[in-house]
Design a protein around this motif. Sequence first.
Motif, PDB file in Angstrom:
ATOM      1  N   LYS A 198      57.267  32.853  32.647  1.00 18.81           N
ATOM      2  CA  LYS A 198      57.046  34.301  32.594  1.00 18.81           C
ATOM      3  C   LYS A 198      55.781  34.635  31.820  1.00 18.81           C
ATOM      4  O   LYS A 198      55.096  35.619  32.121  1.00 18.81           O
ATOM      5  CB  LYS A 198      58.256  34.995  31.980  1.00 18.81           C
ATOM      6  CG  LYS A 198      59.469  35.005  32.897  1.00 18.81           C
ATOM      7  CD  LYS A 198      60.397  36.163  32.583  1.00 18.81           C
ATOM      8  CE  LYS A 198      61.303  36.427  33.770  1.00 18.81           C
ATOM      9  NZ  LYS A 198      61.977  37.719  33.661  1.00 18.81           N
ATOM     10  N   ALA A 199      55.446  33.840  30.842  1.00 16.95           N
ATOM     11  CA  ALA A 199      54.231  34.090  30.073  1.00 16.95           C
ATOM     12  C   ALA A 199      52.972  33.806  30.893  1.00 16.95           C
ATOM     13  O   ALA A 199      51.918  34.379  30.650  1.00 16.95           O
ATOM     14  CB  ALA A 199      54.235  33.225  28.817  1.00 16.95           C
ATOM     15  N   ARG A 200      53.100  32.942  31.885  1.00 16.97           N
ATOM     16  CA  ARG A 200      51.931  32.516  32.678  1.00 16.97           C
ATOM     17  C   ARG A 200      51.810  33.269  34.005  1.00 16.97           C
ATOM     18  O   ARG A 200      50.695  33.465  34.511  1.00 16.97           O
ATOM     19  CB  ARG A 200      52.045  31.012  32.938  1.00 16.97           C
ATOM     20  CG  ARG A 200      50.937  30.427  33.777  1.00 16.97           C
ATOM     21  CD  ARG A 200      49.597  30.454  33.057  1.00 16.97           C
ATOM     22  NE  ARG A 200      48.558  29.859  33.879  1.00 16.97           N
ATOM     23  CZ  ARG A 200      48.200  28.583  33.823  1.00 16.97           C
ATOM     24  NH1 ARG A 200      48.810  27.759  32.975  1.00 16.97           N
ATOM     25  NH2 ARG A 200      47.242  28.116  34.598  1.00 16.97           N
ATOM     26  N   ILE A 207      59.347  34.222  40.424  1.00 15.44           N
ATOM     27  CA  ILE A 207      59.802  33.038  39.704  1.00 15.44           C
ATOM     28  C   ILE A 207      61.206  32.679  40.168  1.00 15.44           C
ATOM     29  O   ILE A 207      62.120  33.513  40.142  1.00 15.44           O
ATOM     30  CB  ILE A 207      59.799  33.266  38.183  1.00 15.44           C
ATOM     31  CG1 ILE A 207      58.381  33.564  37.688  1.00 15.44           C
ATOM     32  CG2 ILE A 207      60.386  32.056  37.460  1.00 15.44           C
ATOM     33  CD1 ILE A 207      58.315  33.943  36.225  1.00 15.44           C
ATOM     34  N   GLU A 208      61.364  31.416  40.581  1.00 14.52           N
ATOM     35  CA  GLU A 208      62.671  30.883  40.948  1.00 14.52           C
ATOM     36  C   GLU A 208      62.971  29.692  40.055  1.00 14.52           C
ATOM     37  O   GLU A 208      62.070  28.930  39.697  1.00 14.52           O
ATOM     38  CB  GLU A 208      62.699  30.452  42.416  1.00 14.52           C
ATOM     39  CG  GLU A 208      64.043  29.843  42.835  1.00 14.52           C
ATOM     40  CD  GLU A 208      64.138  29.524  44.322  1.00 14.52           C
ATOM     41  OE1 GLU A 208      65.244  29.198  44.783  1.00 14.52           O
ATOM     42  OE2 GLU A 208      63.103  29.603  45.016  1.00 14.52           O
ATOM     43  N   ALA A 224      66.282  36.609  33.364  1.00 11.61           N
ATOM     44  CA  ALA A 224      66.032  37.461  34.534  1.00 11.61           C
ATOM     45  C   ALA A 224      65.005  36.893  35.520  1.00 11.61           C
ATOM     46  O   ALA A 224      64.007  37.542  35.828  1.00 11.61           O
ATOM     47  CB  ALA A 224      65.594  38.850  34.075  1.00 11.61           C
ATOM     48  N   PRO A 225      65.246  35.702  36.065  1.00 13.39           N
ATOM     49  CA  PRO A 225      64.358  35.217  37.117  1.00 13.39           C
ATOM     50  C   PRO A 225      64.560  36.024  38.395  1.00 13.39           C
ATOM     51  O   PRO A 225      65.588  36.694  38.563  1.00 13.39           O
ATOM     52  CB  PRO A 225      64.797  33.762  37.314  1.00 13.39           C
ATOM     53  CG  PRO A 225      66.240  33.770  36.924  1.00 13.39           C
ATOM     54  CD  PRO A 225      66.352  34.760  35.799  1.00 13.39           C
ATOM     55  N   ARG A 248      71.978  40.628  40.401  1.00  8.85           N
ATOM     56  CA  ARG A 248      70.861  40.678  39.454  1.00  8.85           C
ATOM     57  C   ARG A 248      69.724  39.730  39.815  1.00  8.85           C
ATOM     58  O   ARG A 248      68.629  39.821  39.250  1.00  8.85           O
ATOM     59  CB  ARG A 248      71.362  40.359  38.046  1.00  8.85           C
ATOM     60  CG  ARG A 248      72.200  41.479  37.429  1.00  8.85           C
ATOM     61  CD  ARG A 248      72.683  41.091  36.051  1.00  8.85           C
ATOM     62  NE  ARG A 248      73.760  40.098  36.103  1.00  8.85           N
ATOM     63  CZ  ARG A 248      74.228  39.438  35.048  1.00  8.85           C
ATOM     64  NH1 ARG A 248      73.660  39.627  33.856  1.00  8.85           N
ATOM     65  NH2 ARG A 248      75.222  38.579  35.171  1.00  8.85           N
ATOM     66  N   ALA A 249      69.960  38.814  40.710  1.00  5.92           N
ATOM     67  CA  ALA A 249      68.922  37.899  41.199  1.00  5.92           C
ATOM     68  C   ALA A 249      69.305  37.483  42.613  1.00  5.92           C
ATOM     69  O   ALA A 249      70.475  37.524  43.003  1.00  5.92           O
ATOM     70  CB  ALA A 249      68.812  36.666  40.301  1.00  5.92           C
ATOM     71  N   VAL A 250      68.315  37.098  43.374  1.00  2.61           N
ATOM     72  CA  VAL A 250      68.565  36.526  44.696  1.00  2.61           C
ATOM     73  C   VAL A 250      69.115  35.121  44.510  1.00  2.61           C
ATOM     74  O   VAL A 250      68.585  34.339  43.708  1.00  2.61           O
ATOM     75  CB  VAL A 250      67.260  36.491  45.523  1.00  2.61           C
ATOM     76  CG1 VAL A 250      67.477  35.757  46.839  1.00  2.61           C
ATOM     77  CG2 VAL A 250      66.745  37.906  45.759  1.00  2.61           C
ATOM     78  N   LEU A 251      70.168  34.790  45.240  1.00  4.44           N
ATOM     79  CA  LEU A 251      70.802  33.483  45.106  1.00  4.44           C
ATOM     80  C   LEU A 251      70.541  32.634  46.343  1.00  4.44           C
ATOM     81  O   LEU A 251      70.812  33.047  47.469  1.00  4.44           O
ATOM     82  CB  LEU A 251      72.314  33.635  44.901  1.00  4.44           C
ATOM     83  CG  LEU A 251      72.761  34.153  43.533  1.00  4.44           C
ATOM     84  CD1 LEU A 251      74.278  34.221  43.473  1.00  4.44           C
ATOM     85  CD2 LEU A 251      72.220  33.256  42.413  1.00  4.44           C
TER      86      LEU A 251
END
Length: 292
Positions: A198-200, A207-208, A224-225, A248-251
């Motif tokens: 997340k920092a990059r 992001i997965e 929270a990806p 909350r995320a795609v699975l």
Amino acid sequence: MNAPTAGHAVADLAPLPDTLIEPIVRAALAEDLGRAGDITSEACIPADARFAARFAARAGGVVAGTDCARLALAALDPTARLEALIADGSTVQPGTVIARAEANARAFLSAERVALNLMGRMSGIATLTAAYVAETAGTRARIIDTRKTTPGLRALEKYAVRCGGGANHRFGLDDAILIKDNHVAACGGVGPALVRAKARAGHMVKIEVEVDSLDQLAEALAHAPDVIMLDNFALDDLRRAVDLVAGRAVLEASGGVSLATVRAIAETGVDLISVGALTHSAPNFDIGLDAD
């Protein structure tokens, strides 16, 4: 003679640009023509002879790759003409005429195998993908591919997946961050890997992260990806994961997926099912080329 009526075609299927296909086709032709060209055709066929033929399905399935045949002919004879009678993404029956073509006879015979190899490979992938898509009908799950593709043919093979009604995962290492198990091991855990990612990541990069247990899933959720890959989860754990994530995320379910298991996986409520077999294990689709 008119071609038999084709079945359902994939809607809104954008073709690949010729500029992407042509280098692949030319590389395949160069491999086949070798150092001296097609010495058989040059020995047997008059230089000015013309040849007309039809590409026809010898099995039932889904067509893909007609532009490869067109560009293979055009590369060796700029006057060649190919009429596609069946659109990519269409279902055909045995005997369906897919396309008719006419070109200089030497050029046609020299391009024949490249055209059939690429069409057969792509149609085989499209056909296998369509079988997986049919197995998941009525569920929310979408069938997606992986990067387990033939080197040099990724764009064609991923297009073929779309022809079969599937969708594409990332195309390469540069278009999304996918934190796999070895990334997690090298970073010391799911959490640290996600913090660094997340920092990059730029604001356009998704992001997965891959997890192999419900404990890792809980750890991932805290960061929270965008997407979470559930690797080789049992069916009960897939259902628990769907409940825990609650949108909350795609699975994405991955691992152990076959035509025999994909329906049960889809019924757990996951959003995506990735299937490496679509591109690494699809059988060739038999297409014949016969003189018209």
